[in-house]
Design a protein around this motif. Structure first.
Motif, PDB file in Angstrom:
ATOM      1  N   UNK A 275      42.502  -2.007  35.913  1.00 47.29           N
ATOM      2  CA  UNK A 275      43.171  -2.832  36.917  1.00 47.29           C
ATOM      3  C   UNK A 275      42.313  -3.329  37.928  1.00 47.29           C
ATOM      4  N   UNK A 276      41.496  -2.359  38.465  1.00 53.03           N
ATOM      5  CA  UNK A 276      40.449  -2.919  39.189  1.00 53.03           C
ATOM      6  C   UNK A 276      39.414  -3.828  38.647  1.00 53.03           C
ATOM      7  N   UNK A 277      39.054  -3.713  37.186  1.00 55.45           N
ATOM      8  CA  UNK A 277      38.118  -4.423  36.547  1.00 55.45           C
ATOM      9  C   UNK A 277      38.893  -5.992  36.528  1.00 55.45           C
ATOM     10  N   UNK A 278      40.043  -5.913  36.095  1.00 55.73           N
ATOM     11  CA  UNK A 278      40.774  -7.063  36.068  1.00 55.73           C
ATOM     12  C   UNK A 278      40.876  -7.960  37.419  1.00 55.73           C
ATOM     13  N   UNK A 279      41.051  -7.469  38.363  1.00 57.06           N
ATOM     14  CA  UNK A 279      41.140  -7.968  39.736  1.00 57.06           C
ATOM     15  C   UNK A 279      39.604  -8.584  40.015  1.00 57.06           C
ATOM     16  N   UNK A 280      38.494  -7.714  39.599  1.00 55.99           N
ATOM     17  CA  UNK A 280      37.348  -8.126  40.188  1.00 55.99           C
ATOM     18  C   UNK A 280      36.783  -9.315  39.242  1.00 55.99           C
ATOM     19  N   UNK A 281      37.021  -9.454  38.093  1.00 62.80           N
ATOM     20  CA  UNK A 281      36.840 -10.480  37.056  1.00 62.80           C
ATOM     21  C   UNK A 281      37.653 -11.832  37.602  1.00 62.80           C
ATOM     22  N   UNK A 282      38.792 -11.389  38.128  1.00 58.29           N
ATOM     23  CA  UNK A 282      39.460 -12.836  38.530  1.00 58.29           C
ATOM     24  C   UNK A 282      38.923 -13.259  39.880  1.00 58.29           C
TER      25      UNK A 282
END
Length: 1241
Positions: free
Chosen positions: A1140-1147
Motif C-alpha cells: 500500500x505504501x509503495x502504491x502511495x509513493x508511486x502515485x
C-alpha cells in the motif's frame, strides 16, 4: 518488371572504413539497444538486431577515443522522455554530448587537450540524469553537467589515472586504476569532490608475489597449471609499495566491480582473471589460461548471472559461468574440495584470422539481456554474436566433467503456465537457472531441462577496405530511366576489387573481384555495366601490365576489354567514355592514345607515333543523334509506303505503323546508327585539339593556340556551351563557346586534380578537386559556391570526387571514409527520421516522445476491447496519421516470437510489464517490476497458505520455496537465501585467508553471523608472538562463556555502548550481536550513518519483524531530500511487502502508469483489499492514469481506467465522450463485462 519506386532524394551519409588505433576503446552498447562506435573522428550508430548503420555523427576534429550511452534508470514520461543521448570524448580532450536522433550536439566540453581516458554517466540519484564523470589526463577527474556543459567540480590525484569503475551496489564507492595500483574512493558524491585522496593499494604482480617464489615441499606432487595459479595469488594486494623488481603493474589490463554480487572485483591480466573479495582484499577465484591458450584482451562481467564474457587475442569470445558450490562430488575427493570460485567455460565462438592489419579491438554485450555480444575488428567489421540455449534431457558431453546447467522453469519472473508461449533466449537469466549455493537443496529434477549454450553469428557489418579509392557514380537519373534507376556508386580499391554501393540505403550492393592490382579509374558505360582499369607496379623499364575490364553488374561477368593487349606497355593514364557511351579513348603515359568502339568492342584507331602527348581530354556533349534519327525515320517511312500497293490503300495507315514498328525494332537490335561525337584534348604546350569520330572514321578538326596565362593543362570539363580548363598552377579558365569569351581565374590552390560538371539539364555547377581539398563553382556566374580545405574545416585529405545527384557530391578521403555531402560540403550528421532504412529497426527511442509512450501503453494494456492486436489502427487513437504510421512500423518490426508472446492470453499483467520494460530497455522499469513481481507472488502465496492453514486444510505445511531473487539484488533478497549466501562467502574467505588481518576479519564476520564455535577456533589460532594474542584469547573465552544471565548481559551491553560512544563502532556492534541484541546494534549503526551495514546485519541476524523495522527506517532515510533515492526506497519497501505504501509513493511521485498497473496487480493477487481506506488511493491512481492516456490520445484506454475511478472518473468519461451521447453506455457495458471477468479470475 516489378514496379520500382525511386527515392530521388539521397540522404547525406558517410560510408566508413577501417578503424584507427585510437578508436580501440570507443565502443558502447546502451540500454537503448544500439551500439555506438568511434571510427576516426566520426561515430557510427549501429542497430545490432538488423546489423545496419542508422546514423553517423560528425563534429569531432580528432579521433574519438571514448563513447558512452546515458543510462535509462529513471521514470520516463513526457518531461523526461525516451531519448538517445550519447557522450563521446576525443583525442584532443573535447567531449560532445549528442542528441543522436537529430544528429546535433547538446553541448561541447573542453578542459585539457589530452585524450579523454574514461567517461561515465552517473546513475545513482533521482535528482539529475545529466551528470557526466570524465578522466582528463594525466590525473584529473571532473564532474560535468552533460546537458549544459558546466563544470561542477574537479579533483586531482597523485598518479596518472587509467580508468575507473563504480561499485554497482553502492554509488559512493569507486575504484581508480592508476599507473601504480588501485585507489579506492569511499566518499564519492555528486555534490562535492571526494574529500580524501582515497585508500591506495598496490597490486603486486601475480608473478612476483613471494608465495610464488617459495620452494615447494618435496613430498607434495608438482602442482598443475590451475594450482600454480592459485599459489601465485595468495598475497596479491598490499598496502606498501612493492619492491622495484615486482613493479610490472602495467600488465593489469582492466578492473571492474562484479555487478552480480556485492563487494567483488575483477582484475584482468593477459593470462588470468582474478576475482577479489574486497572485504578481505583477497583473491577468491582465478581463471587462468594454460600455456598454449590464447591471452585475454578484455572481460565483461554479467549482472543477471555470475558469468564472464571474455575476449581473447584471436577474436574468440568465451562465456564462463560460475560453478555451483553445492556439488555432490566433493566428498569423494577432499583434495578437489579446496574452496574457491570456479568459472567453467560454457561456450565459445569462432576466432577470426588475425593479421597485421586485422585484429580484434573490443567487445560489448547487450546490458538489457546479456545474451548478445558484438565484436569490433580493426578493419571496421562488427560481428554480432547471439547466445542460444539448446535444451535436452541427457547431458550432451558427460566427458567434460562439468555439472550440467539447467533452464529456469519460469518466464518473465513468473512460473510458466501449462500452455504458455515463451521465448527461451529472451535474456541470460531466462536461459540458465540460478547458481546454487552451499546448503541449498537442488530443485526437483523432474521439471528441469539441461541447457547447452552456443554462440551464433547473427549479423556482420563490414566497412570499406583501406584507401586509396577511385570512385565513380553511375549515369544520372533521367525521365527515361526513372522506373528502374538505382543510385549506384562504384568504388575501386587498392586490392583490385570493385565495391558497388547503393546510396539510397548506404549498403553494399555487390563486391566484385575484378583486378589483381590497385584500381586506378572507373567509367560507367550503362546503368548496369562499367569499365575499370588497373596498372601493376612498373618494372625496371618502367613498363607495366595494364588491365582494362568490362564488368556487367547483374550477371557479374567480367572480360578483358582490350583482349590480349596490356602486357609490358606504358601505364594507362585515363579512360574517357563518350556521352552516348559509343566510344572510348584510352590515354597512355608515353604512347599514343587508342580509340575503341564500346558497342562492338573493336579498336577503331591507334594513333600514329608522332601524335602529340595528351595532358587532358574530354568528350563534347554535342552530337548529331537527333538529326540522324529524324533522317532514319523519314527514310523508313518512305520504304514502308512504297511496299504498300495501291489496292490496299484503305488499311495503309495501320500497316505503315506496324511496318515502322518492325523496322524500329530491327534497328534497335542492330544499332546500325552511329552518331558523330567529338572530343578535345590538350598537349604539353597547352594547344587545344578538336577531333571528330563518326562510325569508324576519325577526322582532325580545328586547333586553338595556347592561352598565355595558363600553365600546363591538367584537366578539362565540358557541358552545354561551357568549357572549363584547369592547370597545374591552380588557374581555372572558363570558355563560353556561344559568346566566344574566355575568362581566367587564379584560385591559388595549386594543382587542379579533377573537374566535373553536375548532372541535370541547365545545371552549370562544377566540382573542382585540389591536393588540399575541393571547391564547388557556379560557371554561369563564374564564382565559387563552397570550399573545403584540409586543416581549415576538415582534418582529412580528399582522394577522389564525383557528383552523386544534381545537388550532392561524394568525396573519398584518406581516413578511409566516403562521404555524401550537400553542395555546401559541410560534413554533418543527418536526421535519423529522414533515413531510408532497408530493414525496419525496433527502437522506440526513435519516435517522438509522445509516440514512444503511446506505443508502450498500447503494448501494456492488451487486450484492447477484448481482442489482442498488433495493429494500432484498431484502437480508438486520435493522432496524426504520420505518427500512427511510425508507431505501426515499430510494431511490425518486432519478431514473430515476440508478437505471439505479447498476444498470448496466458501472459499475466506482471509478465507483460516485465517484458515491455525489457523491450524498451527501460532500466528503472525493469528493476521495479522484477522485484515487484517476485514479492507480489511470494506474499500472495504465503497469504493463501495462511488462509488454507487457518481453514485446517494443511496442518502447518511449510510454504513451498519459490525461486528466490537473484543475488545481484543484494539486500532485496529473502533473508533465508541472503544468510546462506553470506555464510557461503565467509566459508570461502576462511579458506583463502593468508594473514592475521584476514583471519581477524573472518572471525568478526562469523561472530556477526552468529557462528560462534567457528569464530572461537579462528581466534585461538593467533600465534603467541602476535601483539593481539592476549586480546584474542580473552575474546575467545568471552564468546564461549557468554551466558544469558541478567548481570552479564547488562555489563556487556554497557561496555558495548561505551565502546560505540568512544568511536569503536564495529567492536561495540560485535558485542551486542554476542548477547543477541542485534536490533540495538542495527539502530546504532544507523545512527552513525552505516545504513548499508545495518541493512546487512538485519538481513542475516534479525527476526522478520525486527528486520522489517530496521529496513523501514532505512527506506525513510533514502526518501529524505539530501539522499534522494526514492526509487531505491520503493524497492526496499517492496521486499517488506508494504504494497500500500509503495502504491502511495508511486502515485505521489507522479509515476502514474506504474502506480496504476502496480495497484491493479496487487488487487489481482489479493495482497491489497479494495475497502474504504484504500479506495481513495486506488481511484486517484486510476483517474490519473486515465488522464495520462487521454493526453496521449488513447481514448479507449482512458475510458477503461476512468470507469473504475469512482465519481471523478465519471466526469472524465463525460468529457471523453462529449457529443457522442450513446457511445458511453456501450463502451462501459463492454468494459464492465471484461472487468468482471478479470476480478473473477
Amino acid at each position: 518488371m516489378i514496379p520500382y519506386t525511386v527515392n530521388i532524394k539521397l540522404a547525406a551519409r558517410t560510408l566508413t572504413g577501417t578503424l584507427n588505433l585510437q578508436n580501440k576503446t570507443a565502443v558502447d552498447w546502451g540500454w537503448q539497444g544500439l551500439i555506438a562506435q568511434g571510427c576516426h573522428s566520426s561515430i557510427l550508430i549501429i542497430d545490432p538486431k538488423t546489423s545496419q548503420t542508422i546514423q553517423v555523427l560528425e563534429r569531432h576534429k580528432a579521433n574519438v577515443v571514448k563513447v558512452k550511452w546515458s543510462r535509462e534508470n529513471y521514470y520516463h514520461n513526457l518531461s523526461s522522455p525516451y531519448c538517445l543521448r550519447l557522450a563521446s570524448g576525443d583525442a584532443s580532450g573535447k567531449i560532445i554530448v549528442w542528441d543522436v536522433v537529430s544528429g546535433t550536439a547538446h553541448c561541447e566540453i573542453q578542459e585539457h587537450s589530452k585524450p579523454i581516458q574514461d567517461l561515465e554517466w552517473l546513475w545513482n540519484q533521482d535528482a539529475s540524469r545529466d551528470l557526466l564523470l570524465a578522466i582528463h589526463p594525466p590525473n584529473y577527474i571532473v564532474l560535468w553537467n552533460g546537458d549544459t556543459g558546466t563544470k561542477l567540480w574537479k579533483k586531482s590525484y597523485a598518479e596518472n589515472i587509467l580508468s575507473f569503475s563504480f561499485d554497482p551496489f553502492d554509488p559512493s564507492n569507486m575504484a581508480l586504476l592508476t599507473s601504480e595500483g588501485i585507489v579506492f574512493i569511499t566518499d564519492f558524491t555528486h555534490a562535492k569532490p571526494p574529500g580524501s585522496a582515497g585508500k591506495k593499494v598496490y597490486i603486486a604482480s601475480p608473478h612476483a608475489s613471494p608465495a610464488h617464489t617459495k620452494p615447494a615441499p618435496a613430498a607434495a606432487p608438482a602442482p598443475t597449471g590451475a594450482k600454480k595459479a592459485l599459489n601465485k595469488v595468495k598475497v596479491l594486494i598490499t598496502n606498501e609499495k612493492p619492491t622495484t623488481e615486482a613493479v610490472t603493474l602495467n600488465d593489469c589490463l582492466q578492473l571492474s566491480y562484479l555487478p552480480s554480487k556485492r563487494n567483488h572485483m575483477l582484475l584482468l591480466y593477459p593470462r588470468e582473471i582474478l576475482i577479489l573479495d574486497l572485504e578481505l582484499s583477497q583473491t577468491v577465484g582465478v581463471v587462468a589460461i594454460e600455456r598454449s591458450g590464447v591471452p585475454f584482451i578484455q572481460v565483461i562481467p554479467c549482472a543477471q548471472r555470475d558469468a564472464l564474457y571474455c575476449l581473447h587475442e584471436n577474436g574468440c569470445i568465451t562465456l564462463r559461468v560460475c560453478r555451483s558450490t553445492t556439488s555432490t562430488e566433493e566428498a569423494s575427493d577432499p583434495e578437489q574440495s579446496v574452496h574457491e570460485l570456479v568459472y567453467d567455460l560454457r561456450s565459445q565462438c569462432d576466432a577470426i584470422r588475425v593479421t597485421k592489419t586485422v585484429r580484434p579491438y573490443r567487445m560489448v554485450i547487450c546490458p538489457v539481456n546479456e545474451n548478445n555480444a558484438a565484436l569490433m575488428v580493426s578493419d571496421g567489421r562488427a560481428m554480432l554474436w547471439e547466445l542460444k540455449a539448446h535444451t535436452g534431457r541427457a547431458a550432451a558431453n558427460p566427458s567434460s566433467g562439468l555439472s550440467p546447467l539447467y533452464s529456469p522453469v519460469s518466464f518473465c519472473g513468473a512460473p510458466l503456465g501449462p500452455n504458455q508461449k515463451r521465448i527461451q533466449d529472451l535474456s541470460l537469466n531466462s536461459m540458465i537457472a540460478q547458481t546454487l549455493i552451499a546448503g541449498e537443496a537442488p530443485p526437483p529434477s523432474s521439471n528441469q531441462q539441461e541447457v547447452q549454450l552456443k554462440f551464433l553469428l547473427t549479423g556482420l557489418l563490414s566497412g570499406l577496405p583501406l584507401p586509396p579509392f577511385a570512385i565513380r557514380m553511375c549515369p544520372p537519373l533521367t525521365t527515361k530511366n526513372i522506373n528502374h534507376y538505382q543510385p549506384l556508386l562504384a568504388v575501386g580499391t587498392s586490392n583490385g576489387s570493385v565495391l558497388v554501393y547503393n546510396l539510397t540505403s548506404g549498403l553494399l550492393h555487390k563486391e566484385l573481384s575484378v583486378h589483381s592490382c590497385e584500381v586506378r579509374g572507373i567509367e560507367w558505360v550503362s546503368l548496369t555495366s562499367f569499365l575499370s582499369f588497373a596498372t601493376s607496379a612498373p618494372n625496371n623499364m618502367s613498363l607495366v601490365r595494364n588491365e582494362l575490364q568490362h564488368v556487367d553488374l547483374p550477371t557479374g561477368r567480367c572480360f578483358a576489354f582490350r583482349g590480349e593487349r596490356g602486357n609490358d606497355e606504358p601505364p594507362i593514364e585515363m579512360i574517357k567514355v563518350s556521352h552516348l557511351k559509343q566510344y572510348l579513348v584510352v590515354v597512355f603515359r608515353d604512347k599514343p592514345l587508342e580509340l575503341w568502339d564500346i558497342r562492338t568492342g573493336t579498336l577503331l584507331r591507334e594513333m600514329a607515333k608522332n601524335f602529340p602527348t595528351v595532358t587532358a581530354l574530354e568528350w563534347s556533349p554535342s552530337h548529331n543523334l537527333k538529326s540522324l534519327k529524324k533522317k532514319q525515320m523519314a527514310a523508313r517511312e518512305a520504304i514502308a509506303r512504297q511496299t504498300v500497293s495501291d489496292a490496299e490503300q484503305s488499311s495503309v495507315e495501320s500497316s505503315v505503323i506496324s511496318l515502322l514498328q518492325d523496322a524500329e525494332s530491327k534497328s534497335e537490335t542492330s544499332q546500325a546508327i552511329s552518331a558523330r561525337e567529338h572530343f578535345v584534348f590538350t598537349d604539353t604546350d597547352g594547344q587545344v585539339y578538336h577531333i571528330t569520330v563518326e562510325g569508324n572514321t576519325v577526322k582532325d578538326g580545328a586547333r586553338i593556340p595556347p592561352d598565355g596565362s595558363m600553365g600546363s593543362i591538367a584537366c578539362i570539363a565540358w557541358k552545354g556551351d561551357t568549357l572549363v580548363l584547369g592547370d597545374v598552377d591552380g588557374n581555372l579558365n572558363f570558355w563560353d563557346l556561344k559568346a566566344r569569351l574566355s575568362r581566367g581565374i587564379p584560385t591559388h590552390r595549386g594543382w587542379v586534380k579533377k573537374i566535373r560538371f553536375a548532372p541535370g539539364k541547365g545545371n552549370q555547377k562544377l566540382l573542382v578537386m585540389y591536393t588540399d581539398g575541393a571547391e564547388v563553382w557556379d560557371t554561369k556566374e563564374v564564382q565559387m559556391v563552397s570550399s573545403m580545405r584540409i586543416g581549415r574545416n576538415v582534418n582529412y585529405r580528399i582522394l577522389d570526387i564525383d557528383w552523386c545527384t544534381s545537388d550532392k557530391v561524394v568525396l573519398a578521403s584518406d581516413d578511409g571514409c566516403i562521404r555524401v555531402l550537400e553542395m555546401a560540403m559541410k560534413s554533418a550528421s543527418y536526421r535519423m527520421d529522414e533515413q531510408d532504412l532497408t530493414d525496419p529497426v525496433w527502437c522506440p527511442y526513435l519516435l517522438v516522445p509522445r509516440a514512444a509512450l503511446t506505443l508502450k501503453a498500447f503494448l501494456l494494456l492488451q487486450p484492447w476491447s477484448g481482442t489482442f492486436t498488433m495493429d494500432i489502427t484498431q484502437v480508438d487513437y486520435t493522432e496524426k496519421d504520420e505518427i500512427k504510421g511510425l508507431i505501426q512500423e515499430q510494431l511490425n518490426s518486432l519478431s514473430n516470437d515476440m508478437k505471439s508472446v505479447l498476444q498470448d492470453p496466458e501472459l499475466s499483467l506482471l509478465q507483460r510489464c516485465l517484458l515491455v520494460s525489457r523491450l524498451f530497455g527501460d532500466e528503472s522499469d525493469l528493476h521495479f517490476w522484477t522485484v515487484a513481481s517476485h514479492y507480489l507472488q511470494a506474499f500472495a502465496q504465503a497469504r493463501q497458505l495462511s488462509v488454507s492453514a487457518a481453514e485446517g486444510q494443511t496442518e502447518g505445511a511449510p510454504p513451498t520455496p519459490q525461486n528466490h531473487l537473484d543475488i545481484c539484488h543484494d539486500v532485496l533478497c529473502e533473508s533465508s537465501y541472503f544468510q546462506k549466501f553470506q555464510l557461503d562467502r565467509v566459508h570461502l574467505q576462511e579458506v583463502k585467508r593468508s594473514s592475521y588481518e584476514h583471519t581477524k576479519k573472518c572471525a568478526d564476520q562469523l561472530l556477526l553471523l552468529g557462528q560462534t564455535d567457528r569464530a572461537v577456533q579462528l581466534l585461538l589460532e593467533t600465534s603467541a608472538d602476535n601483539p593481539s594474542y592476549y586480546c584474542d584469547s580473552l575474546k575467545a573465552c568471552l564468546v564461549t562463556t557468554i551466558t544469558s544471565s541478567g548481570p552479564s548481559q547488562s555489563t556487556i551491553k554497557l561496555v558495548a555502548t561505551n565502546m560505540i560512544a568512544n568511536g569503536k563502532l564495529a567492536e561495540g556492534v560485535q558485542l551486542l550481536c554476542l548477547i543477541d541484541k542485534a536490533a540495538d546494534a542495527c539502530r546504532y549503526l544507523q545512527t552513525y550513518g552505516e545504513w548499508n551495514r545495518a541493512a546487512w546485519l538485519a538481513k542475516v541476524r534479525l527476526s522478520p519483524a525486527e528486520s522489517s523495522d530496521v529496513l523501514k527506517r532505512w527506506a525513510e532515510h533514502l526518501c529524505s531530500p539530501q539522499v534522494n533515492q526514492k526509487s531505491k526506497a520503493i524497492l526496499v519497501l517492496l521486499c517488506l511487502g508494504c504494497f500500500y505504501k509503495v502504491g502511495e509513493m508511486l502515485h505521489s511521485m507522479r509515476y502514474f502508469d506504474r502506480a496504476a498497473l502496480f495497484i491493479e496487480a496487487c488487487l489481482k493477487f489479493g495482497v491489497m483489499e479494495a475497502n474504504d481506506s484504500s479506495n481513495k488511493l486506488i481511484e486517484a491512481a486510476f483517474l490519473d492514469y486515465a488522464r495520462l492516456l487521454r493526453s496521449l490520445g488513447l481514448r479507449e484506454g482512458a475510458a477503461l481506467w476512468a470507469s473504475r475511478a469512482g465519481s471523478a472518473g465519471e466526469t472524465l468519461m463525460e468529457e471523453l465522450f462529449q457529443g457522442e451521447g450513446g457511445v458511453t453506455e456501450t463502451i462501459l457495458d463492454k468494459q464492465e463485462v471484461e472487468l468482471g471477468e478479470e476480478s473473477n479470475e
